[in-house]
Design a protein around this motif. Structure first.
Motif, PDB file in Angstrom:
ATOM      1  N   SER A   1      50.522  10.847 -38.734  1.00 51.05           N
ATOM      2  CA  SER A   1      51.183   9.786 -39.482  1.00 51.05           C
ATOM      3  C   SER A   1      50.408   9.499 -40.757  1.00 51.05           C
ATOM      4  N   ALA A   2      51.123   9.287 -41.837  1.00 50.62           N
ATOM      5  CA  ALA A   2      50.478   8.967 -43.116  1.00 50.62           C
ATOM      6  C   ALA A   2      49.839   7.584 -43.041  1.00 50.62           C
ATOM      7  N   CYS A   3      48.725   7.434 -43.739  1.00 51.66           N
ATOM      8  CA  CYS A   3      48.021   6.156 -43.860  1.00 51.66           C
ATOM      9  C   CYS A   3      47.709   5.574 -42.477  1.00 51.66           C
ATOM     10  N   ASN A   4      47.168   6.404 -41.620  1.00 50.90           N
ATOM     11  CA  ASN A   4      46.868   6.002 -40.249  1.00 50.90           C
ATOM     12  C   ASN A   4      45.421   6.382 -39.933  1.00 50.90           C
ATOM     13  N   THR A   5      44.865   5.763 -38.911  1.00 50.39           N
ATOM     14  CA  THR A   5      43.475   5.981 -38.537  1.00 50.39           C
ATOM     15  C   THR A   5      43.386   6.820 -37.258  1.00 50.39           C
ATOM     16  N   TYR A   6      42.465   7.780 -37.269  1.00 51.08           N
ATOM     17  CA  TYR A   6      42.264   8.690 -36.141  1.00 51.08           C
ATOM     18  C   TYR A   6      40.779   8.824 -35.830  1.00 51.08           C
ATOM     19  N   ASP A   7      40.483   9.062 -34.563  1.00 50.66           N
ATOM     20  CA  ASP A   7      39.136   9.458 -34.149  1.00 50.66           C
ATOM     21  C   ASP A   7      39.193  10.944 -33.804  1.00 50.66           C
ATOM     22  N   LEU A   8      38.163  11.687 -34.202  1.00 47.69           N
ATOM     23  CA  LEU A   8      38.090  13.110 -33.911  1.00 47.69           C
ATOM     24  C   LEU A   8      36.842  13.393 -33.081  1.00 47.69           C
ATOM     25  N   VAL A   9      37.026  14.113 -31.966  1.00 41.16           N
ATOM     26  CA  VAL A   9      35.913  14.510 -31.120  1.00 41.16           C
ATOM     27  C   VAL A   9      36.008  16.023 -30.932  1.00 41.16           C
ATOM     28  N   LEU A  10      34.937  16.718 -31.276  1.00 43.17           N
ATOM     29  CA  LEU A  10      34.881  18.171 -31.155  1.00 43.17           C
ATOM     30  C   LEU A  10      33.908  18.538 -30.044  1.00 43.17           C
ATOM     31  N   SER A  11      34.334  19.415 -29.152  1.00 45.37           N
ATOM     32  CA  SER A  11      33.491  19.860 -28.044  1.00 45.37           C
ATOM     33  C   SER A  11      33.467  21.380 -27.993  1.00 45.37           C
ATOM     34  N   SER A  12      32.339  21.925 -27.544  1.00 41.61           N
ATOM     35  CA  SER A  12      32.282  23.346 -27.175  1.00 41.61           C
ATOM     36  C   SER A  12      32.414  23.379 -25.663  1.00 41.61           C
ATOM     37  N   CYS A  13      33.224  24.308 -25.154  1.00 40.65           N
ATOM     38  CA  CYS A  13      33.566  24.300 -23.732  1.00 40.65           C
ATOM     39  C   CYS A  13      33.402  25.674 -23.093  1.00 40.65           C
ATOM     40  N   ASN A  14      33.171  25.638 -21.770  1.00 35.66           N
ATOM     41  CA  ASN A  14      33.179  26.833 -20.935  1.00 35.66           C
ATOM     42  C   ASN A  14      33.549  26.392 -19.514  1.00 35.66           C
ATOM     43  N   VAL A  15      33.449  27.284 -18.544  1.00 38.87           N
ATOM     44  CA  VAL A  15      33.880  26.946 -17.182  1.00 38.87           C
ATOM     45  C   VAL A  15      33.067  25.810 -16.571  1.00 38.87           C
ATOM     46  N   ALA A  16      31.865  25.571 -17.063  1.00 41.21           N
ATOM     47  CA  ALA A  16      31.016  24.504 -16.524  1.00 41.21           C
ATOM     48  C   ALA A  16      31.374  23.137 -17.097  1.00 41.21           C
ATOM     49  N   GLY A  17      32.149  23.094 -18.189  1.00 39.10           N
ATOM     50  CA  GLY A  17      32.514  21.813 -18.807  1.00 39.10           C
ATOM     51  C   GLY A  17      32.422  21.880 -20.313  1.00 39.10           C
ATOM     52  N   CYS A  18      32.354  20.703 -20.937  1.00 37.72           N
ATOM     53  CA  CYS A  18      32.338  20.608 -22.397  1.00 37.72           C
ATOM     54  C   CYS A  18      31.161  19.766 -22.873  1.00 37.72           C
ATOM     55  N   SER A  19      30.628  20.096 -24.049  1.00 36.08           N
ATOM     56  CA  SER A  19      29.586  19.320 -24.714  1.00 36.08           C
ATOM     57  C   SER A  19      30.139  18.862 -26.051  1.00 36.08           C
ATOM     58  N   ALA A  20      30.157  17.546 -26.252  1.00 40.34           N
ATOM     59  CA  ALA A  20      30.751  16.994 -27.469  1.00 40.34           C
ATOM     60  C   ALA A  20      29.716  16.786 -28.558  1.00 40.34           C
ATOM     61  N   ALA A  21      30.146  17.027 -29.780  1.00 39.50           N
ATOM     62  CA  ALA A  21      29.362  16.686 -30.959  1.00 39.50           C
ATOM     63  C   ALA A  21      29.593  15.209 -31.263  1.00 39.50           C
ATOM     64  N   PRO A  22      28.736  14.588 -32.070  1.00 37.88           N
ATOM     65  CA  PRO A  22      29.021  13.216 -32.483  1.00 37.88           C
ATOM     66  C   PRO A  22      30.417  13.135 -33.122  1.00 37.88           C
ATOM     67  N   ALA A  23      31.165  12.110 -32.749  1.00 38.47           N
ATOM     68  CA  ALA A  23      32.556  11.972 -33.190  1.00 38.47           C
ATOM     69  C   ALA A  23      32.657  11.489 -34.629  1.00 38.47           C
ATOM     70  N   ILE A  24      33.827  11.724 -35.202  1.00 44.48           N
ATOM     71  CA  ILE A  24      34.192  11.089 -36.479  1.00 44.48           C
ATOM     72  C   ILE A  24      35.130   9.956 -36.109  1.00 44.48           C
ATOM     73  N   ALA A  25      34.706   8.738 -36.363  1.00 43.66           N
ATOM     74  CA  ALA A  25      35.525   7.573 -36.049  1.00 43.66           C
ATOM     75  C   ALA A  25      36.251   7.091 -37.299  1.00 43.66           C
ATOM     76  N   ASN A  26      37.463   6.640 -37.106  1.00 44.57           N
ATOM     77  CA  ASN A  26      38.253   5.996 -38.157  1.00 44.57           C
ATOM     78  C   ASN A  26      38.511   6.883 -39.378  1.00 44.57           C
ATOM     79  N   ALA A  27      38.861   8.141 -39.134  1.00 42.06           N
ATOM     80  CA  ALA A  27      39.285   9.026 -40.226  1.00 42.06           C
ATOM     81  C   ALA A  27      40.684   8.573 -40.658  1.00 42.06           C
ATOM     82  N   LEU A  28      40.876   8.390 -41.924  1.00 45.07           N
ATOM     83  CA  LEU A  28      42.128   7.837 -42.442  1.00 45.07           C
ATOM     84  C   LEU A  28      42.926   8.904 -43.172  1.00 45.07           C
TER      85      LEU A  28
END
Length: 106
Positions: A62-89
């Motif tokens: 959506s235009a002019c909207n706020t999003y949080d982005l969380v990036l993780s690297s994953c494998n069969v054991a689970g995922c490890s997240a990088a620090p998130a980007i909060a409030n990307a507009l």
């Protein structure tokens, strides 16, 4: 290990462009997962990318909207997240042709 240096490259009205660096050791990475959370509706979207990917462009936002982005690297054991980007507009919608008539009329 999680990806490093997640950042916003730029934003548009209906998309965001995120980029990151792969972890130093990618041998355990099977895929990357980018979770995009709409802060208005709280509806998440998850996108998946193969190893070697370092840029993503979530679209149909959506235009002019706020999003949080969380990036993780994953494998069969689970995922490890990088620090998130909060409030990307995302940017506001731009009217087509605005300014054109001012440039062509005298």
């Amino acid at each position: 290990p999680p990806p490093r240096n997640l950042s916003m490259a730029f934003h548009r009205a209906r998309s965001l462009v995120a980029e990151w660096q792969e972890p130093a050791d990618t041998s355990a990475v099977e895929y990357y997962k980018l979770r995009v959370l709409d802060k208005t509706t709280l509806a998440p979207v998850e996108l998946f990318f193969p190893p070697g990917t370092t840029i993503a462009q979530p679209q149909d936002l959506s235009a002019c909207n706020t999003y949080d982005l969380v990036l993780s690297s994953c494998n069969v054991a689970g995922c490890s997240a990088a620090p998130a980007i909060a409030n990307a507009l995302t940017a506001p919608e731009q009217a087509v042709g605005v300014g054109l008539s001012a440039m062509t009329s005298n």
